[in-house]
Design a protein around this motif. Sequence first.
Motif, PDB file in Angstrom:
ATOM      1  N   SER A 167       0.829  -1.211   0.000  1.00 41.82           N
ATOM      2  CA  SER A 167       0.000   0.000   0.000  1.00 41.82           C
ATOM      3  C   SER A 167       0.857   1.252   0.000  1.00 41.82           C
ATOM      4  N   ILE A 168       1.991   1.196   0.683  1.00 44.87           N
ATOM      5  CA  ILE A 168       2.868   2.367   0.729  1.00 44.87           C
ATOM      6  C   ILE A 168       3.456   2.641  -0.649  1.00 44.87           C
ATOM      7  N   LYS A 169       3.852   1.587  -1.354  1.00 41.07           N
ATOM      8  CA  LYS A 169       4.378   1.768  -2.709  1.00 41.07           C
ATOM      9  C   LYS A 169       3.296   2.322  -3.639  1.00 41.07           C
ATOM     10  N   ALA A 170       2.079   1.778  -3.518  1.00 41.39           N
ATOM     11  CA  ALA A 170       0.975   2.286  -4.341  1.00 41.39           C
ATOM     12  C   ALA A 170       0.700   3.754  -4.025  1.00 41.39           C
ATOM     13  N   SER A 171       0.822   4.127  -2.746  1.00 47.63           N
ATOM     14  CA  SER A 171       0.596   5.516  -2.346  1.00 47.63           C
ATOM     15  C   SER A 171       1.631   6.432  -2.986  1.00 47.63           C
ATOM     16  N   ARG A 172       2.883   5.981  -2.962  1.00 47.67           N
ATOM     17  CA  ARG A 172       3.941   6.792  -3.548  1.00 47.67           C
ATOM     18  C   ARG A 172       3.717   6.999  -5.046  1.00 47.67           C
ATOM     19  N   ASP A 173       3.320   5.927  -5.743  1.00 43.42           N
ATOM     20  CA  ASP A 173       3.082   6.025  -7.178  1.00 43.42           C
ATOM     21  C   ASP A 173       1.902   6.951  -7.481  1.00 43.42           C
ATOM     22  N   ARG A 174       0.856   6.891  -6.652  1.00 43.03           N
ATOM     23  CA  ARG A 174      -0.306   7.763  -6.873  1.00 43.03           C
ATOM     24  C   ARG A 174       0.077   9.231  -6.673  1.00 43.03           C
ATOM     25  N   ILE A 175       0.871   9.504  -5.659  1.00 40.25           N
ATOM     26  CA  ILE A 175       1.314  10.883  -5.421  1.00 40.25           C
ATOM     27  C   ILE A 175       2.159  11.369  -6.587  1.00 40.25           C
ATOM     28  N   ASP A 176       3.014  10.486  -7.098  1.00 44.22           N
ATOM     29  CA  ASP A 176       3.868  10.844  -8.234  1.00 44.22           C
ATOM     30  C   ASP A 176       3.026  11.134  -9.470  1.00 44.22           C
ATOM     31  N   ARG A 177       1.961  10.340  -9.678  1.00 44.37           N
ATOM     32  CA  ARG A 177       1.133  10.539 -10.878  1.00 44.37           C
ATOM     33  C   ARG A 177       0.330  11.835 -10.838  1.00 44.37           C
ATOM     34  N   LEU A 178       0.265  12.488  -9.672  1.00 44.17           N
ATOM     35  CA  LEU A 178      -0.387  13.795  -9.627  1.00 44.17           C
ATOM     36  C   LEU A 178       0.341  14.798 -10.515  1.00 44.17           C
ATOM     37  N   GLY A 179       1.661  14.627 -10.608  1.00 44.43           N
ATOM     38  CA  GLY A 179       2.446  15.544 -11.436  1.00 44.43           C
ATOM     39  C   GLY A 179       2.781  16.850 -10.763  1.00 44.43           C
ATOM     40  N   ASP A 196       4.544   4.585 -13.385  1.00 48.29           N
ATOM     41  CA  ASP A 196       5.180   4.917 -12.118  1.00 48.29           C
ATOM     42  C   ASP A 196       5.361   6.412 -11.930  1.00 48.29           C
ATOM     43  N   SER A 197       5.106   7.191 -12.968  1.00 43.55           N
ATOM     44  CA  SER A 197       5.265   8.636 -12.851  1.00 43.55           C
ATOM     45  C   SER A 197       4.484   9.318 -13.957  1.00 43.55           C
ATOM     46  N   ALA A 198       3.943  10.477 -13.619  1.00 49.23           N
ATOM     47  CA  ALA A 198       3.295  11.282 -14.650  1.00 49.23           C
ATOM     48  C   ALA A 198       4.276  12.237 -15.309  1.00 49.23           C
ATOM     49  N   ASP A 233      10.186  15.398  -6.730  1.00 46.86           N
ATOM     50  CA  ASP A 233      10.780  14.281  -5.996  1.00 46.86           C
ATOM     51  C   ASP A 233       9.865  13.907  -4.849  1.00 46.86           C
ATOM     52  N   ILE A 234       9.744  12.600  -4.596  1.00 48.99           N
ATOM     53  CA  ILE A 234       8.893  12.075  -3.537  1.00 48.99           C
ATOM     54  C   ILE A 234       9.674  11.013  -2.792  1.00 48.99           C
TER      55      ILE A 234
END
Length: 780
Positions: free
Chosen positions: A390-402, A583-585, A406-407
């Motif tokens: 879940s933590i990895k998924a959270s990091r990827d979702r935050i990254d996809r916000l654009g 993995d990133s936007a 760096d996160i």
Amino acid sequence: MSLRPNLSFTKCALPVLFAALLAPGLANAFAPFVVRDIRVDGIQRVDAGTIFSYLPVKVGEQFTDAQASAAIQRLYASGLFNDVKIDAQGNVLVVTVKERPTIAAVSFNGMHEFDIKAITKSLSQVGFGQGSVFDKSLLDRAEFEIKQQYLSKGKYAVEINPIITPLPRNRVGVSFDIFEGDLAKIRQISIVGNKAFSEGTLLDQLQLTTPGVMTWYTGTDKYSREKLEGDVERLRSYYLDRGYLEYSAEAPQVTISPDRRDIFITLTIHEGKPYKLTSVKLAGDLLGLNDKIQKLVTIKSGETFSAAKTNATAKAITDYLGSLGYAFANVNPNPVLDREKHEADLTFYVDPGRRVYVRRIQIGGNTRTRDEVIRREMRQQEAAWYDSTSIKASRDRIDRLGYFNDINVHNVPVAGSPDQVDIDVDVKEKPTGLVNLGVGYGTTDKVMLSAGISQDNAFGSGDSLSLQVNTSAINRAAVISHTNPYWTKDGISKTTSLYYNRTTPYTFGGATGTYAVTAIGAGLNFGIPISEYDRIFSGVSFERNSINLLDTPPQAYRDFVDAYGSKTNSFIFNLGWSKDTRDSAVAPTKGNYTKLSGNVSTMDLRYYMLSAQEQYYLPLGRSFTLAFNGLYDWGKTYGGSGKPFPIIKDVYAGGIGSVRGFEGASIGPRDTATNDYLGGSQRVVGTVQLYLPFPGASRDRTLRWFVFADAGKVSNTDGTCATGPISGPVEDPCGWRYSTGVGFSWQSPLGPLQLSYGRALNAKQGDNRQSFQFQIGTGF
């Protein structure tokens, strides 16, 4: 009144140790006396109380020659004085000092390799900086430290000349004049002791190389201590991945030519023999999950030992236990060697540690973005068991916000609570407002411009606001839109938009547009999340179109007015689905993006358009990414009216974003009267792009160059294909077009930048080519 002997010590004459040895000799000539008063002479910045604190005597106490020697030692050892004298005038103890100057400022001339602020800060941490007492030994140390920094970068020809400038009030200015010189180049790399693999094979594993055809660009022939250390580790990994468990290497020998321009490197290795695995076992506390953990073991008995497979297995087990709440699980692979048979027993010792839950999630680094914008993307909840998945998924979702460059998400143990951790989410924001500027240059249309303004994270709320304006010679468009990605707490998004578009399409030969199409509309759309990565979207828009035919308009637009009239109204309903696992936007390196959608128009314009898009990113090692992008559109009318597909809804290809190497929108049918680009109701576009790292930009993952190959075609679903006027028809305008080229992309501080140079591979007679394309966005 008789004067007692004078005791003095000067730094430039004798060291402290010699002063200590000298003291006993002076004691014989020094008569003790009781101190009635103490006077201090020569101080400018140092407080008299500071000097009193170093003296081994107070008023009213007896003063001896031994105490005089001790006083000299203490005062000199303080580092505050260049000279110290002790006199006795009657019963008054007189201490005369000469203070060392302080450093008023430190400056650097000619320094380009390093950040001056960072170097100044590092020197101040060792006691050399503004406000510090000037000391020649510290100056020598500062010069040595600066030189070591340059040597670590391979600049052996560096010359550093410190200049000391006296200033009023016993101060000095220190300036370092630096001649950086060129980087020393590697002339030879030798590997000694290799038997199993050739020297050429091993040299291919290294990042450092000798000068070659492309080293002017890659810079791999320039020596760096950090890169050499990395290469030593790469060699070690290469052997361990092939079973050489007894591999070892001596410290690299680096020599430099007398002129400090050439580097010679010798690597001495001891290979040993490869080991085969006789058994692979699990041990430790497996929590009763033996079968599930055993499935994660990818290395098997009978295989040659592989460090890569072993480490991958250990990580897979660690990640699996982390998903169950064991945040500090430790998996230690331990090979036991039989050196006679060159066999090994491999055992994974599993220590899951304590199961922990997350006490709190702490957000940091977001000076503009609200905490809730980040928290709502978190799939790990507070007061819940720790879950690494879940933590990895959270990091990827935050990254996809654009919204962030760096996160960093990491867990921190809670002191005194072995079953709790805190999750720290540290972000580095980037500009999310853009003023988009587009520039294109074609063989016939020359310069084309477009512009827009948008704010993806308005006021830090996560909402998007945009005003897009197209200012090209053939198009005037304005779109105002607002998107709330969390219109409901469940994550349903809402987008409202108003748009205006007036097009005076390109006319072949550079003549003035002979018609104008104006569209005014408003839309309302919703996005509904159905899983972690999947979303359904739907909505409706109302659109009013009007066509103004001028002199000699294209035949296709006259046919449209005959069939539909000069003004049309329509409601357009849309429905679609998207899936995003990138993995990133900002700069994706793996994952895919899929979108399927359909538009259905009613009232005056009765048609439907089906669209599909697929993006796939495949990582090739740590630095290369292979990207695939496909786009397909298919439109048709319905209702049995026999009317053609409305030309104002045609799709186009050519130019940046589709098939580079051809002028924008030029691929597809041409008008039989004017040779205008008409587009079509069917479009297929495919792109393969290989992203490569930009030399010297390892810290910026968005700075990349790429090579690409594009293919595309535009046609009509009814099978028709207008080739242009008889006097100058285009050969096979509805056929495939191919191109290839190179490009450069960067998420610069001013916004996204992309530059490409494409060459058409199969241009036909009548095609318009467009080789160079450039696009930049300005951040605010």
